[in-house]
Design an enzyme around this catalytic site. Sequence first.
Site, PDB file in Angstrom:
ATOM      1  N   ARG A 117     -12.757  10.769  17.417  1.00  0.00           N
ATOM      2  CA  ARG A 117     -11.373  10.411  17.701  1.00  0.00           C
ATOM      3  C   ARG A 117     -10.475  11.475  17.072  1.00  0.00           C
ATOM      4  O   ARG A 117     -10.731  11.934  15.946  1.00  0.00           O
ATOM      5  CB  ARG A 117     -11.010   9.040  17.121  1.00  0.00           C
ATOM      6  CG  ARG A 117     -11.548   7.859  17.902  1.00  0.00           C
ATOM      7  CD  ARG A 117     -10.933   7.729  19.303  1.00  0.00           C
ATOM      8  NE  ARG A 117     -11.457   6.604  20.073  1.00  0.00           N
ATOM      9  CZ  ARG A 117     -12.477   6.679  20.919  1.00  0.00           C
ATOM     10  NH1 ARG A 117     -13.096   7.821  21.123  1.00  0.00           N
ATOM     11  NH2 ARG A 117     -12.871   5.602  21.591  1.00  0.00           N
ATOM     12  N   GLU A 153      -3.586  13.146  22.100  1.00  0.00           N
ATOM     13  CA  GLU A 153      -4.142  13.300  23.452  1.00  0.00           C
ATOM     14  C   GLU A 153      -3.552  12.333  24.474  1.00  0.00           C
ATOM     15  O   GLU A 153      -3.621  12.588  25.679  1.00  0.00           O
ATOM     16  CB  GLU A 153      -5.670  13.156  23.427  1.00  0.00           C
ATOM     17  CG  GLU A 153      -6.158  11.729  23.171  1.00  0.00           C
ATOM     18  CD  GLU A 153      -7.693  11.631  23.206  1.00  0.00           C
ATOM     19  OE1 GLU A 153      -8.358  12.425  22.509  1.00  0.00           O
ATOM     20  OE2 GLU A 153      -8.204  10.745  23.927  1.00  0.00           O
ATOM     21  N   HIS A 206     -11.683  14.878  26.314  1.00  0.00           N
ATOM     22  CA  HIS A 206     -12.331  13.571  26.109  1.00  0.00           C
ATOM     23  C   HIS A 206     -13.347  13.294  27.224  1.00  0.00           C
ATOM     24  O   HIS A 206     -13.246  12.291  27.937  1.00  0.00           O
ATOM     25  CB  HIS A 206     -11.282  12.454  26.032  1.00  0.00           C
ATOM     26  CG  HIS A 206     -11.737  11.284  25.202  1.00  0.00           C
ATOM     27  ND1 HIS A 206     -10.924  10.657  24.294  1.00  0.00           N
ATOM     28  CD2 HIS A 206     -12.924  10.643  25.140  1.00  0.00           C
ATOM     29  CE1 HIS A 206     -11.590   9.671  23.727  1.00  0.00           C
ATOM     30  NE2 HIS A 206     -12.821   9.646  24.220  1.00  0.00           N
TER      31      HIS A 206
HETATM   32  P1  NAI Z   1     -21.492   3.399  15.596  1.00  0.00           P
HETATM   33  O1  NAI Z   1     -20.679   2.216  15.248  1.00  0.00           O
HETATM   34  O2  NAI Z   1     -22.905   3.214  16.046  1.00  0.00           O
HETATM   35  O3  NAI Z   1     -21.508   4.432  14.362  1.00  0.00           O
HETATM   36  C1  NAI Z   1     -20.380   4.767  13.605  1.00  0.00           C
HETATM   37  C2  NAI Z   1     -20.865   5.054  12.199  1.00  0.00           C
HETATM   38  O4  NAI Z   1     -19.746   5.533  11.438  1.00  0.00           O
HETATM   39  C3  NAI Z   1     -21.409   3.799  11.474  1.00  0.00           C
HETATM   40  O5  NAI Z   1     -22.693   4.054  10.959  1.00  0.00           O
HETATM   41  C4  NAI Z   1     -20.394   3.563  10.366  1.00  0.00           C
HETATM   42  O6  NAI Z   1     -20.966   2.999   9.200  1.00  0.00           O
HETATM   43  C5  NAI Z   1     -19.891   4.997  10.136  1.00  0.00           C
HETATM   44  N1  NAI Z   1     -18.671   5.037   9.338  1.00  0.00           N
HETATM   45  C6  NAI Z   1     -17.677   4.116   9.238  1.00  0.00           C
HETATM   46  N2  NAI Z   1     -16.762   4.513   8.335  1.00  0.00           N
HETATM   47  C7  NAI Z   1     -17.185   5.724   7.860  1.00  0.00           C
HETATM   48  C8  NAI Z   1     -16.673   6.639   6.905  1.00  0.00           C
HETATM   49  N3  NAI Z   1     -15.558   6.364   6.221  1.00  0.00           N
HETATM   50  N4  NAI Z   1     -17.362   7.774   6.658  1.00  0.00           N
HETATM   51  C9  NAI Z   1     -18.515   8.045   7.315  1.00  0.00           C
HETATM   52  N5  NAI Z   1     -19.054   7.201   8.235  1.00  0.00           N
HETATM   53  C10 NAI Z   1     -18.389   6.069   8.511  1.00  0.00           C
HETATM   54  O7  NAI Z   1     -20.638   4.179  16.701  1.00  0.00           O
HETATM   55  P2  NAI Z   1     -21.147   5.249  17.739  1.00  0.00           P
HETATM   56  O8  NAI Z   1     -21.535   4.571  19.003  1.00  0.00           O
HETATM   57  O9  NAI Z   1     -22.095   6.176  17.093  1.00  0.00           O
HETATM   58  O10 NAI Z   1     -19.768   6.016  18.063  1.00  0.00           O
HETATM   59  C11 NAI Z   1     -19.093   6.768  17.079  1.00  0.00           C
HETATM   60  C12 NAI Z   1     -17.720   7.126  17.557  1.00  0.00           C
HETATM   61  O11 NAI Z   1     -17.813   8.039  18.655  1.00  0.00           O
HETATM   62  C13 NAI Z   1     -16.911   5.962  18.146  1.00  0.00           C
HETATM   63  O12 NAI Z   1     -16.268   5.213  17.128  1.00  0.00           O
HETATM   64  C14 NAI Z   1     -15.935   6.666  19.035  1.00  0.00           C
HETATM   65  O13 NAI Z   1     -14.751   6.919  18.300  1.00  0.00           O
HETATM   66  C15 NAI Z   1     -16.611   7.971  19.373  1.00  0.00           C
HETATM   67  N6  NAI Z   1     -16.914   8.091  20.814  1.00  0.00           N
HETATM   68  C16 NAI Z   1     -16.404   9.144  21.510  1.00  0.00           C
HETATM   69  C17 NAI Z   1     -16.663   9.299  22.854  1.00  0.00           C
HETATM   70  C18 NAI Z   1     -16.176  10.477  23.645  1.00  0.00           C
HETATM   71  O14 NAI Z   1     -16.281  10.462  24.873  1.00  0.00           O
HETATM   72  N7  NAI Z   1     -15.656  11.520  23.034  1.00  0.00           N
HETATM   73  C19 NAI Z   1     -17.454   8.286  23.575  1.00  0.00           C
HETATM   74  C20 NAI Z   1     -18.018   7.249  22.723  1.00  0.00           C
HETATM   75  C21 NAI Z   1     -17.714   7.160  21.407  1.00  0.00           C
END
Ligand code: NAI
Length: 331
Positions: A234, A263, A295
């Site tokens: 993000r 964005e 994105h």
């Molecule tokens: P997920 O929920 O499986 O993993 C996110 C991880 O970040 C979790 O392990 C969580 O504990 C960790 N986290 C939370 N706070 C943190 C901090 N302060 N420091 C370090 N780690 C922290 O989510 P997933 O599916 O891996 O997605 C991650 C992110 O990717 C989403 O939140 C979304 O913003 C982004 N995304 C972007 C897309 C794109 O098209 N560019 C598409 C899908 C997701």
Amino acid sequence: MKTAVFSARRYDKTLLARANQDAGHELRFFEDRLTLASASLAEGCEAVCVFVNDSVDAQVLAALARQGTRLVATRSTGYNQIDVAAATQLGIEVVRVTDYSPHSVAEFAVGLLLGVNRKIARASARTRDGNFDLEGLMGFDLHGKTIGVIGTGKIGVIFARIMAGFGCTILGHDPYPSRGFEEAGGSYVAVDELLARSDAVSLHCPLTEATRYIINAHNLARLKRGSILVNTSRGGLVDTEAAIAALKSGQLGGLAIDVYEQEANLFFQDLSSTIICDDVIQRLVSFPNVIVTGHQAFFTVEAIGQIMQTTIDSISAFERGEALVNRVPPA
Ligand code: NAI
């Protein structure tokens, strides 16, 4: 169920309609972003389907609730654009797409890293212009280098696994460590150590109050000099002005972003015939060692198919009064 679909591009209309064939919900597509001004388009719709740059704040939710909306379904994993506390107070359920090809984003992040390190977009632009000179295109081997992964959830673990395959040392930081990350060959360290040791850092954590500007001037100064930053998560995770200053000084050796903090007014539309007034993005794209994409990390056949199907299934489950497996917990 009558559903207003905002920020609907051509592919949203085609693929959501296809996923809806058996379910038969009444989908009303709007190209507009959901804002307070456009909320009236959802009049009488019990469900509203949104995307990452729709504005689903307390005021918009209150307007939707007055018009009869009881469900907000976002076609994304992240839901930072939705005021969940306000939705809870108004009795509106929120669902997202918890699980859809995390490979799509992880693979794209690897592509961005390779692209910025090996200057692939620059090289391609040059050869189109008949310029086959290699000056300025030198990168470094990823093999043997150290890669930092901030956020080791579904996407971060897959990214780590791919980078381990390149022969990299993988460092991770996450308040909730996962076995999967360690099984992928990663080791957890404090964020300062990760920044100091990594030749490239990739962000895979959600945008929350705790992670907003996790990459700020302070943390950029802690990076190993000349390292590369990749952000597919993000835009709000990175203080863009601070990143520009770090690029100018050489502290940051390269930046590849698929997301940008401002964005909402730019992405998912063709602005090539207009004057873009956002000087920050214009400055960013002027750097030779920066790649910006709009994105698109999620944008694969597999991921989109899953997003649309999950969204329709959630609306159907809500209509039938069943448990919502992709429910965002009430705040
Ligand atoms: P997920 O929920 O499986 O993993 C996110 C991880 O970040 C979790 O392990 C969580 O504990 C960790 N986290 C939370 N706070 C943190 C901090 N302060 N420091 C370090 N780690 C922290 O989510 P997933 O599916 O891996 O997605 C991650 C992110 O990717 C989403 O939140 C979304 O913003 C982004 N995304 C972007 C897309 C794109 O098209 N560019 C598409 C899908 C997701």
